[in-house]
Design an enzyme around this catalytic site. Sequence first.
Site, PDB file in Angstrom:
ATOM      1  N   GLU A 491      -6.102 -12.462  35.557  1.00  0.00           N
ATOM      2  CA  GLU A 491      -5.665 -13.476  36.529  1.00  0.00           C
ATOM      3  C   GLU A 491      -5.348 -12.789  37.851  1.00  0.00           C
ATOM      4  O   GLU A 491      -4.794 -11.686  37.860  1.00  0.00           O
ATOM      5  CB  GLU A 491      -4.425 -14.212  36.006  1.00  0.00           C
ATOM      6  CG  GLU A 491      -4.725 -15.031  34.748  1.00  0.00           C
ATOM      7  CD  GLU A 491      -3.490 -15.762  34.202  1.00  0.00           C
ATOM      8  OE1 GLU A 491      -2.421 -15.723  34.834  1.00  0.00           O
ATOM      9  OE2 GLU A 491      -3.631 -16.377  33.117  1.00  0.00           O
ATOM     10  N   HIS A 513      -3.009 -21.256  35.480  1.00  0.00           N
ATOM     11  CA  HIS A 513      -1.747 -20.825  34.862  1.00  0.00           C
ATOM     12  C   HIS A 513      -0.556 -21.616  35.425  1.00  0.00           C
ATOM     13  O   HIS A 513       0.391 -21.034  35.968  1.00  0.00           O
ATOM     14  CB  HIS A 513      -1.532 -19.324  35.054  1.00  0.00           C
ATOM     15  CG  HIS A 513      -0.566 -18.746  34.068  1.00  0.00           C
ATOM     16  ND1 HIS A 513      -0.652 -17.457  33.623  1.00  0.00           N
ATOM     17  CD2 HIS A 513       0.517 -19.270  33.434  1.00  0.00           C
ATOM     18  CE1 HIS A 513       0.327 -17.212  32.770  1.00  0.00           C
ATOM     19  NE2 HIS A 513       1.048 -18.304  32.640  1.00  0.00           N
TER      20      HIS A 513
HETATM   21  N1  LIG Z   1       0.760 -21.623  30.462  1.00  0.00           N
HETATM   22  C1  LIG Z   1       1.974 -21.403  30.843  1.00  0.00           C
HETATM   23  O1  LIG Z   1       2.303 -21.505  32.005  1.00  0.00           O
HETATM   24  C2  LIG Z   1       2.998 -21.038  29.823  1.00  0.00           C
HETATM   25  C3  LIG Z   1       4.314 -21.464  30.005  1.00  0.00           C
HETATM   26  C4  LIG Z   1       5.255 -21.139  29.045  1.00  0.00           C
HETATM   27  C5  LIG Z   1       4.895 -20.385  27.945  1.00  0.00           C
HETATM   28  N2  LIG Z   1       3.619 -19.954  27.821  1.00  0.00           N
HETATM   29  C6  LIG Z   1       3.212 -19.169  26.645  1.00  0.00           C
HETATM   30  O2  LIG Z   1       3.238 -20.040  25.521  1.00  0.00           O
HETATM   31  C7  LIG Z   1       3.407 -19.275  24.340  1.00  0.00           C
HETATM   32  C8  LIG Z   1       4.406 -19.935  23.412  1.00  0.00           C
HETATM   33  O3  LIG Z   1       5.675 -20.008  23.992  1.00  0.00           O
HETATM   34  P1  LIG Z   1       6.949 -20.385  23.111  1.00  0.00           P
HETATM   35  O4  LIG Z   1       8.097 -20.483  24.018  1.00  0.00           O
HETATM   36  O5  LIG Z   1       6.661 -21.541  22.227  1.00  0.00           O
HETATM   37  O6  LIG Z   1       7.066 -19.079  22.234  1.00  0.00           O
HETATM   38  P2  LIG Z   1       7.832 -18.890  20.855  1.00  0.00           P
HETATM   39  O7  LIG Z   1       8.047 -17.449  20.713  1.00  0.00           O
HETATM   40  O8  LIG Z   1       8.976 -19.822  20.755  1.00  0.00           O
HETATM   41  O9  LIG Z   1       6.743 -19.346  19.771  1.00  0.00           O
HETATM   42  C9  LIG Z   1       5.619 -18.604  19.465  1.00  0.00           C
HETATM   43  C10 LIG Z   1       5.279 -18.868  18.035  1.00  0.00           C
HETATM   44  O10 LIG Z   1       4.016 -18.289  17.750  1.00  0.00           O
HETATM   45  C11 LIG Z   1       4.083 -17.703  16.473  1.00  0.00           C
HETATM   46  N3  LIG Z   1       3.022 -16.722  16.375  1.00  0.00           N
HETATM   47  C12 LIG Z   1       2.916 -15.543  17.003  1.00  0.00           C
HETATM   48  N4  LIG Z   1       1.795 -14.933  16.687  1.00  0.00           N
HETATM   49  C13 LIG Z   1       1.141 -15.749  15.822  1.00  0.00           C
HETATM   50  C14 LIG Z   1      -0.074 -15.654  15.140  1.00  0.00           C
HETATM   51  N5  LIG Z   1      -0.868 -14.600  15.279  1.00  0.00           N
HETATM   52  N6  LIG Z   1      -0.420 -16.667  14.317  1.00  0.00           N
HETATM   53  C15 LIG Z   1       0.407 -17.744  14.165  1.00  0.00           C
HETATM   54  N7  LIG Z   1       1.573 -17.874  14.782  1.00  0.00           N
HETATM   55  C16 LIG Z   1       1.932 -16.890  15.618  1.00  0.00           C
HETATM   56  C17 LIG Z   1       5.467 -17.140  16.372  1.00  0.00           C
HETATM   57  O11 LIG Z   1       5.865 -16.921  15.036  1.00  0.00           O
HETATM   58  C18 LIG Z   1       6.264 -18.234  17.056  1.00  0.00           C
HETATM   59  O12 LIG Z   1       6.720 -19.212  16.154  1.00  0.00           O
HETATM   60  C19 LIG Z   1       3.799 -17.881  24.830  1.00  0.00           C
HETATM   61  O13 LIG Z   1       2.664 -17.070  24.767  1.00  0.00           O
HETATM   62  C20 LIG Z   1       4.170 -18.082  26.269  1.00  0.00           C
HETATM   63  O14 LIG Z   1       3.991 -16.923  26.993  1.00  0.00           O
HETATM   64  C21 LIG Z   1       2.671 -20.262  28.731  1.00  0.00           C
HETATM   65  O1  LIG Z   2       5.478 -16.973  30.318  1.00  0.00           O
HETATM   66  C1  LIG Z   2       5.582 -18.043  30.872  1.00  0.00           C
HETATM   67  O2  LIG Z   2       6.654 -18.662  30.979  1.00  0.00           O
HETATM   68  C2  LIG Z   2       4.374 -18.694  31.441  1.00  0.00           C
HETATM   69  O3  LIG Z   2       3.243 -17.978  31.214  1.00  0.00           O
HETATM   70  C3  LIG Z   2       4.537 -19.069  32.879  1.00  0.00           C
HETATM   71  O4  LIG Z   2       4.458 -17.936  33.673  1.00  0.00           O
HETATM   72  P1  LIG Z   2       4.596 -18.029  35.263  1.00  0.00           P
HETATM   73  O5  LIG Z   2       6.033 -18.178  35.595  1.00  0.00           O
HETATM   74  O6  LIG Z   2       4.017 -16.765  35.774  1.00  0.00           O
HETATM   75  O7  LIG Z   2       3.830 -19.262  35.684  1.00  0.00           O
END
Ligand SMILES: NC(=O)c1ccc[n+]([C@@H]2O[C@H](COP(=O)([O-])OP(=O)(O)OC[C@H]3O[C@@H](n4cnc5c(N)ncnc54)[C@H](O)[C@@H]3O)[C@@H](O)[C@H]2O)c1
Ligand SMILES: O=C(O)[C@H](O)COP(=O)(O)O
Length: 630
Positions: A491, A513
């Site tokens: 990214e 993102h």
């Molecule tokens: N797109 C965005 O802007 C954005 C925003 C927020 C979070 N995220 C991403 O979303 C994801 C989830 O966030 P969250 O707060 O729910 O995290 P979290 O840690 O609460 O949940 C992640 C879950 O995934 C499970 N897990 C990990 N590896 C696994 C695998 N190989 N197979 C099955 N299950 C697995 C864990 O046991 C856990 O329950 C993270 O990667 C985070 O970085 C992205």
């Molecule tokens: O890890 C996160 O919370 C998400 O990927 C969002 O990331 P950002 O704040 O860079 O948008």
Amino acid sequence: MTEVARKYVFDFDSTLTRVEALDVLAEMTLQGKPNREEIIGEIQRITNLGIDGDISFTESLEQRIKLLEAHKDDLDGLVEELRHKISKSIESNKEFFEKFSDDIYVISCGFKEFIDPIVKEYNIPSERVFANTFEFDEQGNIIGFDEKNVLATHNGKIECLKNLDLKGEVQVIGDGYSDYVMREAGIADKFFAYTENVHREKAAEHADHVTPNLDEFLFVNDLPRNISYPKNRIKILLLENVHPAAFHNLSEDGFSVELVKTSLSEEELIERIKGVHVLGIRSKTQVTQKVMDAADKLLVVGAFCIGTTQIDLNYCKSKGVVVFNAPYSNTRSVVELAIGEIIMLMRSVFPRSTEIHGGQWNKTASNSREVRGKNLGIVGYGNIGKQLSVLAEAIGMRVYYYDIDDKLALGNAVRCETLENLLNISDVVTLHIDDNKANKDFIGERELNQMKDGAMLINLSRGFVVDIDALSAALESGKLAGAAVDVYPEEPRANGEFHSKLQGLPNVILTPHVGGSTEEAQRNIADFVPNKIMDYINSGNTVDAVNFPNIRLPKQTNAHRFLHIHKNVPGIMAKINKVLAEYELNINGQYLSTDSELGYVITDLDKEYNKEVIKALRKIENTIKFRVLY
Ligand SMILES: NC(=O)c1ccc[n+]([C@@H]2O[C@H](COP(=O)([O-])OP(=O)(O)OC[C@H]3O[C@@H](n4cnc5c(N)ncnc54)[C@H](O)[C@@H]3O)[C@@H](O)[C@H]2O)c1
Ligand SMILES: O=C(O)[C@H](O)COP(=O)(O)O
């Protein structure tokens, strides 16, 4: 601390207090008057003209008193009001005023009637307060001031200080023109421009030292103070356009904060990290070992997001650097986007939208389906996965989930024993696994082939989780009927050009993102992470730290707090306490939290200590970091 025969001359308005007292009086006396705002504005304008030396002080005073229409009885209310408006760092350093009471003077162009009762609480007696006095008529109306008082005249403070003929070094602490002229006239030895409440350019330009609060003043003079290191000396660097509220929250608490809109490359960060105590980032900035090695002052890294794999957590720990993140602040935003995308993909909204944007009307029901009764496969049943599970059921979907850990099913969700089971039965598969690097290419050709024909895939987790080549092939071949992708293996660091194999494919929603990028989420994060940072810097608390033993400490008043971070090796506590005993320090409380690699011990002491103890504690073998809080 060395006690020198110095005299400290304080200004009152906007220095000892956060406000100009006559402005406050005006707010009170003009209440209910139709042109109140106008008059208050005029009074403030005249006040500033006087403070900056643009009109004579006598003139400014005369004009303001006329506009005020105040009465003797208003003064009690004013004093009460001012009691709540003492400058924050003055309030927290009462000890200095107690210990140096004999050497502290107030010289103000304000009025003794309201200054005396306020500064009395800071041990400054009326005889060391030099200020104007009001004149009242028989009904008690304020009609003027004692014009014979030198302080009612232009540059009156110079005259007043000269008359006092103080011995020793004279330091003036104030915010305005009338203060720095004492130094310029050669009557005072030093002028400290006090900017806690108002930053006046002219005063700052003429200062020997700009002091954003009393802590800084006490620090440079090596005087007793409430905190060992002034907060304005703590530098915070916030990258990646974090919400301005974070800047506000941290600056409000007195830290020096710098905002950068983009992420920085490793080389740039190595350059910028020197002298930085707190680094704030989002998901892009890589906090590598090289960055950490260049960080000579770093205490905390705040991830203003959920993910923390961009940070070398263990290396940070080995350097005694605490890492916080915002584990829940953007959860709801991601969930809402996922719900929206599930519906948009199932209805083929994006192809219809693209067609009509291109001038084509294509009313059709083919490949457009309701989500009700369809199978949603959630991979990763953590904070996001679980909340999505609840909302998806509420719109009638049948929820299946797969997680490596045992997770309690919410509502009617059904747990799948294997990923393959989930892929086999889901109409939409949505990925919410954590950002662990072991999840690289978690969904590749094999997994895509295990999905139902015509199913959809959503990735809102991390870019490296999906093999993009395999996904684009599955979309091109028609194996998958659509996808929504928010995260990419590579990214860009800043907004601008971006290329992906997925561009141009039908029924593919691409977003940059933005899963967590809502105003609400960013605002929540801007409160949550700074609170954690401030709690650690100000008190030593590590609750919710992601790489550090967690500890919640009791609040201490009238105590000194030492923070000692060390490698968790046998005997270190004994060594710490041996040093404390050697220096005869009385321990009020001691708290220890450890993990297998690191120990974090906090010691509260109830009285002054020999500064040599700090050197001795730092010298203990396996010490990683040592900090005196207050
Ligand atoms: N797109 C965005 O802007 C954005 C925003 C927020 C979070 N995220 C991403 O979303 C994801 C989830 O966030 P969250 O707060 O729910 O995290 P979290 O840690 O609460 O949940 C992640 C879950 O995934 C499970 N897990 C990990 N590896 C696994 C695998 N190989 N197979 C099955 N299950 C697995 C864990 O046991 C856990 O329950 C993270 O990667 C985070 O970085 C992205
Ligand atoms: O890890 C996160 O919370 C998400 O990927 C969002 O990331 P950002 O704040 O860079 O948008």
